[in-house]
Motif scaffolding. Structure first.
Motif, PDB file in Angstrom:
ATOM      1  N   GLN A   5       0.825  -1.200   0.000  1.00 61.73           N
ATOM      2  CA  GLN A   5       0.000   0.000   0.000  1.00 61.73           C
ATOM      3  C   GLN A   5       0.863   1.256   0.000  1.00 61.73           C
ATOM      4  OE1 GLN A   5      -2.769  -0.371   3.249  1.00 61.73           O
ATOM      5  NE2 GLN A   5      -3.991  -1.948   2.225  1.00 61.73           N
ATOM      6  N   ALA A   6       2.001   1.207   0.671  1.00 63.88           N
ATOM      7  CA  ALA A   6       2.907   2.358   0.701  1.00 63.88           C
ATOM      8  C   ALA A   6       3.565   2.599  -0.647  1.00 63.88           C
ATOM      9  CB  ALA A   6       3.982   2.152   1.772  1.00 63.88           C
ATOM     10  N   HIS A   7       3.582   1.592  -1.514  1.00 64.23           N
ATOM     11  CA  HIS A   7       4.241   1.703  -2.821  1.00 64.23           C
ATOM     12  C   HIS A   7       3.259   1.662  -3.990  1.00 64.23           C
ATOM     13  CE1 HIS A   7       7.688   0.666  -0.261  1.00 64.23           C
ATOM     14  NE2 HIS A   7       8.460   1.194  -1.200  1.00 64.23           N
ATOM     15  N   GLY A   8       1.967   1.793  -3.726  1.00 66.66           N
ATOM     16  CA  GLY A   8       0.997   1.865  -4.812  1.00 66.66           C
ATOM     17  C   GLY A   8       0.677   0.544  -5.471  1.00 66.66           C
ATOM     18  N   ILE A   9       0.955  -0.573  -4.802  1.00 63.28           N
ATOM     19  CA  ILE A   9       0.619  -1.898  -5.338  1.00 63.28           C
ATOM     20  C   ILE A   9      -0.717  -2.321  -4.749  1.00 63.28           C
ATOM     21  CG2 ILE A   9       1.358  -4.284  -5.622  1.00 63.28           C
ATOM     22  CD1 ILE A   9       3.219  -2.243  -6.957  1.00 63.28           C
ATOM     23  N   GLU A  10      -1.691  -2.594  -5.608  1.00 59.81           N
ATOM     24  CA  GLU A  10      -3.023  -2.969  -5.141  1.00 59.81           C
ATOM     25  C   GLU A  10      -3.129  -4.479  -4.917  1.00 59.81           C
ATOM     26  OE1 GLU A  10      -5.752  -1.591  -8.087  1.00 59.81           O
ATOM     27  OE2 GLU A  10      -5.744   0.464  -7.330  1.00 59.81           O
ATOM     28  N   GLN A  11      -3.991  -4.869  -3.990  1.00 59.27           N
ATOM     29  CA  GLN A  11      -4.371  -6.270  -3.814  1.00 59.27           C
ATOM     30  C   GLN A  11      -5.801  -6.444  -4.330  1.00 59.27           C
ATOM     31  OE1 GLN A  11      -2.840  -5.885   0.363  1.00 59.27           O
ATOM     32  NE2 GLN A  11      -2.693  -8.115   0.181  1.00 59.27           N
ATOM     33  N   THR A  12      -6.003  -7.431  -5.171  1.00 57.78           N
ATOM     34  CA  THR A  12      -7.313  -7.633  -5.793  1.00 57.78           C
ATOM     35  C   THR A  12      -8.008  -8.890  -5.311  1.00 57.78           C
ATOM     36  OG1 THR A  12      -6.315  -8.795  -7.680  1.00 57.78           O
ATOM     37  CG2 THR A  12      -6.558  -6.407  -7.866  1.00 57.78           C
ATOM     38  N   ALA A  13      -7.330  -9.730  -4.535  1.00 58.70           N
ATOM     39  CA  ALA A  13      -7.958 -10.934  -3.990  1.00 58.70           C
ATOM     40  C   ALA A  13      -7.113 -11.439  -2.827  1.00 58.70           C
ATOM     41  CB  ALA A  13      -8.096 -12.026  -5.046  1.00 58.70           C
ATOM     42  N   LEU A  14      -7.761 -12.122  -1.906  1.00 61.28           N
ATOM     43  CA  LEU A  14      -7.097 -12.727  -0.753  1.00 61.28           C
ATOM     44  C   LEU A  14      -7.879 -13.971  -0.378  1.00 61.28           C
ATOM     45  CD1 LEU A  14      -5.004 -12.611   1.543  1.00 61.28           C
ATOM     46  CD2 LEU A  14      -6.606 -11.176   2.824  1.00 61.28           C
ATOM     47  N   HIS A  15      -7.233 -15.147  -0.455  1.00 62.83           N
ATOM     48  CA  HIS A  15      -7.984 -16.380  -0.264  1.00 62.83           C
ATOM     49  C   HIS A  15      -7.049 -17.560  -0.019  1.00 62.83           C
ATOM     50  CE1 HIS A  15      -7.433 -15.805  -4.753  1.00 62.83           C
ATOM     51  NE2 HIS A  15      -6.689 -16.837  -4.479  1.00 62.83           N
TER      52      HIS A  15
END
Length: 348
Positions: free
Chosen positions: A155-165
């Protein structure tokens, strides 16, 4: 304003009520342009590229405003390889892929020691587009203890997470799989942002690849059932299929197979038996038939979810698990495969 003597209710003068209604209509008309502008601004923000540099500009060439990927070579990604600390490989001429197997983990699921190749591999891909931008997409293996600090770093580097499972049923230690996504004009910055999260995991350094050895499975029989040939990697037998449709992530057309594969990974257990772990990529109307076919074949369901936020058409993924004879497992999953619009993955 006057009071009704029978009920005690206060009654408004009709002329005053008409004046108030007219005043509200004029106020609403005055606000309309501002509201329209706000909606337009929100819509633009929702489609803005993500990543460290957040580029602006026209969509570039593509299909109906969409942008197509362009061919690249290994040398085009030298800066990304340096930032990630290891070399990757080209897939199908447009995808630069890098693997980060979690050889540091000893994971057991339903009595099976899970090898890194079966379900413990982090995989990330970089794709160059006709407008000069780059998209990063990946699936990262993290322990439960690593998850929050990895998320904070991305999050501090602008990388998004689109799923967590999960990809496995009950496992020890607890493992999570998280999908990452970023888009920008500086691929090295994207790689550095990704690396910031990976450095907060126990992912070990790269090691030289080992030559493939034959696997103790009837691969010829399995290929006859599945209708295509597989590959042997890291002691596993793998069979991949890709969606036949053109898949886009927002305005970016995905290369065939990126983020839209159905994967069947077989880990030999001896005597022709295997542990099967994988997932099917499905459209919404295919989901019920696939789940029913898998269970009819005795395959255990693990997860049903999305991997993306803005893909078109919308894709769903179901992860599954089974242990048994390799050919019998291939027969068990073939009906589920037939219920989806996929084709064998192209080689190279």
């Amino acid at each position: 304003m006057k009071t009704d003597a029978r009920t005690g209710d206060r009654q408004q003068n009709p002329n005053a009520r008409a004046f108030t209604s007219r005043r509200r209509m004029l106020a609403a008309a005055a606000l309309a342009p501002a509201l329209t502008a706000a909606v337009a601004t929100t819509a633009t923000a929702c489609t803005r590229p993500t990543g460290p540099d957040k580029p602006a500009g026209p969509a570039g060439p593509g299909h109906g405003g969409r942008v197509s990927p362009v061919p690249t070579g290994q040398a085009d990604w030298a800066g990304v390889a340096k930032a990630l600390g290891r070399a990757g490989n080209m897939l199908r001429g447009t995808i630069y892929h890098t693997g980060f197997p979690r050889r540091d983990l000893l994971v057991i699921s339903e009595g099976v020691v899970v090898t890194p190749g079966l379900a413990l591999g982090t995989h990330v891909a970089f794709v160059r587009y006709a407008d000069g931008s780059t998209m990063l997409m990946g699936d990262v293996v993290v322990t439960e203890n690593e998850l929050q600090r990895v998320t904070d770093a991305w999050q501090a580097h602008g990388i998004e997470q689109t799923a967590l499972h999960k990809h496995l049923l009950a496992q020890s230690p607890d493992i999570w799989w998280t999908h990452v996504h970023a888009h920008g004009h500086d691929p090295v910055a994207l790689a550095r942002g990704l690396r910031a999260g990976l450095d907060r995991t126990g992912t070990p350094p790269a090691r030289p690849p080992r030559p493939s050895a034959p696997v103790d499975l009837d691969t010829a029989g399995m290929e006859a059932v599945l209708g295509t040939t597989g590959t042997v990697e890291d002691g596993l037998y793998k069979v991949l299929f890709v969606r036949r449709e053109t898949i886009a992530d927002g305005h970016l057309i995905l290369p065939p197979g990126l983020g839209s594969t159905s994967a069947f990974n077989f880990q030999p257990l001896g005597g022709g038996r295997a542990a099967l772990s994988g997932d099917c990529a499905m459209l919404a109307d295919e989901v019920p038939a696939v789940l029913k076919a898998l269970r009819h074949g005795g395959i255990k369901l693990v997860e049903l979810h999305n991997h993306h936020l803005a893909e078109d058409p919308r894709l769903f993924f179901t992860h599954f698990w089974a242990v048994g004879d390799g050919v019998a497992l291939a027969r068990a999953v073939r009906p589920a495969l037939d219920a989806t619009n996929v084709a064998p993955a192209p080689t190279g």
